[in-house]
Enzyme design. Structure first.
Site, PDB file in Angstrom:
ATOM      1  N   GLU A 117       0.830  -1.203   0.000  1.00  0.00           N
ATOM      2  CA  GLU A 117       0.000   0.000   0.000  1.00  0.00           C
ATOM      3  C   GLU A 117       0.868   1.258   0.000  1.00  0.00           C
ATOM      4  OE1 GLU A 117      -3.943  -1.249   2.354  1.00  0.00           O
ATOM      5  OE2 GLU A 117      -2.134  -1.486   3.528  1.00  0.00           O
ATOM      6  N   CYS A 130       3.661   8.420   1.305  1.00  0.00           N
ATOM      7  CA  CYS A 130       4.138   7.430   2.274  1.00  0.00           C
ATOM      8  C   CYS A 130       4.211   6.106   1.519  1.00  0.00           C
ATOM      9  CB  CYS A 130       3.142   7.356   3.430  1.00  0.00           C
ATOM     10  SG  CYS A 130       3.501   6.088   4.636  1.00  0.00           S
ATOM     11  N   CYS A 137       6.324  -7.268   6.687  1.00  0.00           N
ATOM     12  CA  CYS A 137       7.460  -6.795   7.483  1.00  0.00           C
ATOM     13  C   CYS A 137       7.866  -7.911   8.444  1.00  0.00           C
ATOM     14  CB  CYS A 137       7.072  -5.551   8.279  1.00  0.00           C
ATOM     15  SG  CYS A 137       8.444  -4.802   9.201  1.00  0.00           S
ATOM     16  N   CYS A 141       6.608  -5.975  15.365  1.00  0.00           N
ATOM     17  CA  CYS A 141       6.177  -5.084  16.444  1.00  0.00           C
ATOM     18  C   CYS A 141       4.703  -5.379  16.728  1.00  0.00           C
ATOM     19  CB  CYS A 141       6.378  -3.620  16.058  1.00  0.00           C
ATOM     20  SG  CYS A 141       8.096  -3.246  15.629  1.00  0.00           S
ATOM     21  N   CYS A 144       1.657  -3.109  15.468  1.00  0.00           N
ATOM     22  CA  CYS A 144       1.624  -2.678  14.074  1.00  0.00           C
ATOM     23  C   CYS A 144       0.947  -3.729  13.201  1.00  0.00           C
ATOM     24  CB  CYS A 144       3.057  -2.436  13.587  1.00  0.00           C
ATOM     25  SG  CYS A 144       3.163  -2.080  11.822  1.00  0.00           S
ATOM     26  N   CYS A 368      -0.727   5.516  10.147  1.00  0.00           N
ATOM     27  CA  CYS A 368       0.506   4.841  10.559  1.00  0.00           C
ATOM     28  C   CYS A 368       0.210   3.478  11.144  1.00  0.00           C
ATOM     29  CB  CYS A 368       1.229   5.595  11.655  1.00  0.00           C
ATOM     30  SG  CYS A 368       1.238   7.332  11.428  1.00  0.00           S
TER      31      CYS A 368
HETATM   32  N1  SAH Z   1       9.574  -0.170   9.853  1.00  0.00           N
HETATM   33  C1  SAH Z   1       9.663   1.277   9.922  1.00  0.00           C
HETATM   34  C2  SAH Z   1       8.524   1.958   9.194  1.00  0.00           C
HETATM   35  C3  SAH Z   1       7.209   1.571   9.781  1.00  0.00           C
HETATM   36  S1  SAH Z   1       5.807   2.561   9.846  1.00  0.00           S
HETATM   37  C4  SAH Z   1       9.668   1.701  11.362  1.00  0.00           C
HETATM   38  O1  SAH Z   1       9.281   0.921  12.218  1.00  0.00           O
HETATM   39  O2  SAH Z   1      10.082   2.826  11.641  1.00  0.00           O
HETATM   40  C5  SAH Z   1       6.119   4.114  10.480  1.00  0.00           C
HETATM   41  C6  SAH Z   1       5.769   4.367  11.948  1.00  0.00           C
HETATM   42  O3  SAH Z   1       4.447   3.962  12.326  1.00  0.00           O
HETATM   43  C7  SAH Z   1       6.719   3.627  12.885  1.00  0.00           C
HETATM   44  O4  SAH Z   1       7.190   4.523  13.837  1.00  0.00           O
HETATM   45  C8  SAH Z   1       5.803   2.604  13.494  1.00  0.00           C
HETATM   46  O5  SAH Z   1       6.288   2.148  14.730  1.00  0.00           O
HETATM   47  C9  SAH Z   1       4.522   3.365  13.613  1.00  0.00           C
HETATM   48  N2  SAH Z   1       3.361   2.513  13.866  1.00  0.00           N
HETATM   49  C10 SAH Z   1       3.208   1.208  13.548  1.00  0.00           C
HETATM   50  N3  SAH Z   1       2.020   0.752  13.956  1.00  0.00           N
HETATM   51  C11 SAH Z   1       1.390   1.782  14.551  1.00  0.00           C
HETATM   52  C12 SAH Z   1       0.131   1.939  15.161  1.00  0.00           C
HETATM   53  N4  SAH Z   1      -0.740   0.918  15.219  1.00  0.00           N
HETATM   54  N5  SAH Z   1      -0.186   3.147  15.661  1.00  0.00           N
HETATM   55  C13 SAH Z   1       0.680   4.174  15.588  1.00  0.00           C
HETATM   56  N6  SAH Z   1       1.891   4.092  15.022  1.00  0.00           N
HETATM   57  C14 SAH Z   1       2.250   2.911  14.507  1.00  0.00           C
END
Ligand code: SAH
Length: 392
Positions: A117, A130, A137, A141, A144, A368
């Protein structure tokens, strides 16, 4: 939410369903190649080398992604180019808009049926894309949505670049109301961990920041690479001497909690990861962005704000608090606003510049951490659920 019309896609063939299980890298595409590579490729096709420059002007300058529409090229050449240098990499599966058309999400099907996406976000003074760097991934985490499904595969350079060129075209068409018609920023905050697909992401950054028409001509400073904190790759990035913004997804200032929220912390601890980030800031003169999802009663306590403030005081760093977007079935929720305000207050009191990110695209699961392409698992059963959902 508005569901936008998409270019019709053909239904799954049995072959396509079969190959979905074994993801493979896509065929070579124009956007994989630097200028020398483009010249070599057109010469191989029996075309004069100057066509490479012409193609670059079309693709990066005019944002034309289909050689059939490159009308300054002879028809026979267009056909050869389409077959050899412009295989369709990204097929739009679904496009959705919300925030009055200022946020648009595109769900792409890749050549091997993997899904990714991209999101386009319009503001009064700029438009930001974005983009995804991987299908899925591997960082796991737990808060996420992308992390839940695991890694399918790395994206190729062209699969990354082509997302941006497509979105730049949408911006240029004036479709993002209330914003200037020019894409100016790219954030690697879509699906995937960009530093786990390091060489391709760096190559894509070079393509995006090489002056037009050889590249897209974006400013390096307007590109943000976001990472969970893969320390060796962060150190490699320092050595590239790029001017891109580095975002570090910290989410907790202590190892106990970060080990859980960002499992890669079990390998590279908070102190180590911050060290690498501070060194990036020192070497580039660019302020690092510390990403911190505010999760109710998990990481939002005053003492954690104070600890974070202590770690960042006096450093070239900015804290970006992200209200958690709860993912389906998640036990976690966003912090209440008063708790968030107190967190901000304490950080600022410690002299740390802090902002709270706006929550764009929630309605279309485009915010995000919400990019998961989850509805498409239904397609695996052989139907074309997503196609059927598209407004006709
Ligand atoms: N792998 C990279 C890019 C991921 S997305 C990274 O982790 O930095 C970008 C941001 O969104 C990251 O800071 C990630 O931790 C955050 N993110 C992921 N899931 C989220 C959620 N459910 N709510 C808020 N932020 C989130």
């Amino acid at each position: 939410m508005t569901i936008l019309p998409v270019i019709p896609t053909s239904p799954d063939t049995p072959d396509a369903v079969k190959t979905r299980r074994r993801p493979t890298m896509p065929p070579r595409h124009f956007a994989d190649l630097d200028l020398a590579g483009r010249k070599a490729a057109v010469t191989e096709l029996g075309l004069p080398a100057f066509r490479a420059k012409q193609l670059s002007t079309q693709y990066y300058g005019r944002l034309v992604r289909d050689p059939e529409a490159m009308t300054d090229l002879p028809a026979a050449a267009r056909e050869r180019l389409a077959g050899d240098l412009f295989p369709p990499l990204l097929t739009p599966q679904r496009e959705m808009a919300c925030d009055d058309g200022a946020t648009r999400k595109t769900l792409w099907r890749l050549h091997d049926n993997a899904m990714v996406e991209s999101v386009l976000m319009g503001y009064p003074d700029r438009i930001t894309a974005c983009v995804s760097s991987q299908a899925g991934c591997g960082m796991a985490c737990p808060f996420c949505a992308t992390g839940q499904a695991g890694l399918t595969r790395n994206l190729s350079v062209a699969e990354i670049v082509d997302q941006v060129v497509y979105l730049a075209g949408v911006a240029a068409s004036g479709a993002v109301t209330g914003s200037p018609p020019r894409l100016s920023r790219v954030v690697f905050m879509g699906m995937g961990e960009p530093l786990a697909n390091y060489p391709r992401v760096i190559e894509a950054v070079r393509r995006l920041t090489t002056p037009a028409p050889e590249g897209l001509g974006l400013s390096q400073r307007h590109i943000t690479v976001s990472t969970v904190g893969l320390v060796p790759a962060m150190r490699r990035l320092i050595a590239e001497e790029l001017q891109v913004t580095l975002a570090l997804s910290l989410h907790a200032p202590d190892d106990d909690l970060r080990d859980e929220l960002v499992p890669v912390n079990q390998r590279w601890k908070v102190a180590e990861v911050l060290d690498a980030a501070f060194e990036y800031a020192a070497r580039t003169g660019r302020r690092i962005s510390i990403e911190y999802a505010m999760i109710r009663d998990v990481n939002d306590q005053p003492w954690r704000a104070d600890l974070l403030g202590k770690l960042l005081r006096g450093k070239l760093a900015h804290v970006n608090l992200i209200p958690l977007n709860p993912t389906p079935g998640s036990k976690w929720d966003a912090s209440p606003k008063p708790v968030e305000r107190e967190f901000v207050r304490r950080l600022r009191e410690a002299g740390v510049s802090t902002t709270v990110r706006d929550t764009r695209g929630q309605e279309i699961d485009g915010a995000c951490g919400q990019l998961a392409a989850s509805e498409l698992t239904a397609v695996d059963a052989g139907g074309s659920t997503a196609d059927a959902e598209v407004a006709r």
